[in-house]
Scaffold this motif. Sequence first.
Motif, short mmCIF file in Angstrom:
data_model
loop_
_atom_site.label_atom_id
_atom_site.label_comp_id
_atom_site.label_asym_id
_atom_site.label_seq_id
_atom_site.Cartn_x
_atom_site.Cartn_y
_atom_site.Cartn_z
N CYS A 170 0.84 -1.20 0.00
CA CYS A 170 0.00 0.00 0.00
C CYS A 170 0.88 1.25 0.00
O CYS A 170 1.79 1.39 0.81
CB CYS A 170 -0.91 -0.01 1.22
N ARG A 180 -0.10 4.15 0.72
CA ARG A 180 -0.45 5.01 1.85
C ARG A 180 0.15 4.48 3.14
O ARG A 180 0.69 5.24 3.94
CB ARG A 180 -1.97 5.05 2.02
N CYS A 181 0.00 3.17 3.33
CA CYS A 181 0.43 2.59 4.60
C CYS A 181 1.92 2.27 4.61
O CYS A 181 2.52 2.17 5.65
CB CYS A 181 -0.37 1.33 4.89
N CYS A 196 -6.34 -2.38 -0.06
CA CYS A 196 -5.62 -2.41 1.20
C CYS A 196 -6.61 -2.61 2.33
O CYS A 196 -7.57 -1.86 2.46
CB CYS A 196 -4.85 -1.10 1.40
N HIS A 215 -6.02 -2.21 5.30
CA HIS A 215 -5.69 -1.32 6.40
C HIS A 215 -6.36 0.04 6.24
O HIS A 215 -7.02 0.52 7.14
CB HIS A 215 -4.17 -1.17 6.48
N CYS A 216 -6.20 0.63 5.07
CA CYS A 216 -6.77 1.97 4.87
C CYS A 216 -7.88 1.97 3.82
O CYS A 216 -8.58 2.95 3.66
CB CYS A 216 -5.69 2.97 4.47
ZN LIG Z 1 -3.27 1.11 3.12
#
Ligand SMILES: [Zn+2]
Length: 65
Positions: A35, A37-38, A53, A55-56
């Motif tokens: 990811c 972003r992560c 993702c 996560h986000c």
């Molecule tokens: Zn993410």
Amino acid sequence: MPKEGREKTAKKKRSGIASYYQIEGDGLKRLRPSCERCGPGYFMADHGNRFTCGHCGLTRYKEQS
Ligand SMILES: [Zn+2]
């Protein structure tokens, strides 16, 4: 929580660490993108035509040719 209720998981693919890496020649090749972003270490899940993702929630569509 990703909303995936409507999508039926028809076939279950390889699970575990083996699905993250593919042994190619003398090295490991990453199959899934991480990811953006992560950051590295957060691998995105393969949903057929896209990666998401967990996560986000970032979704990235695969390039179709
Ligand atoms: Zn993410």
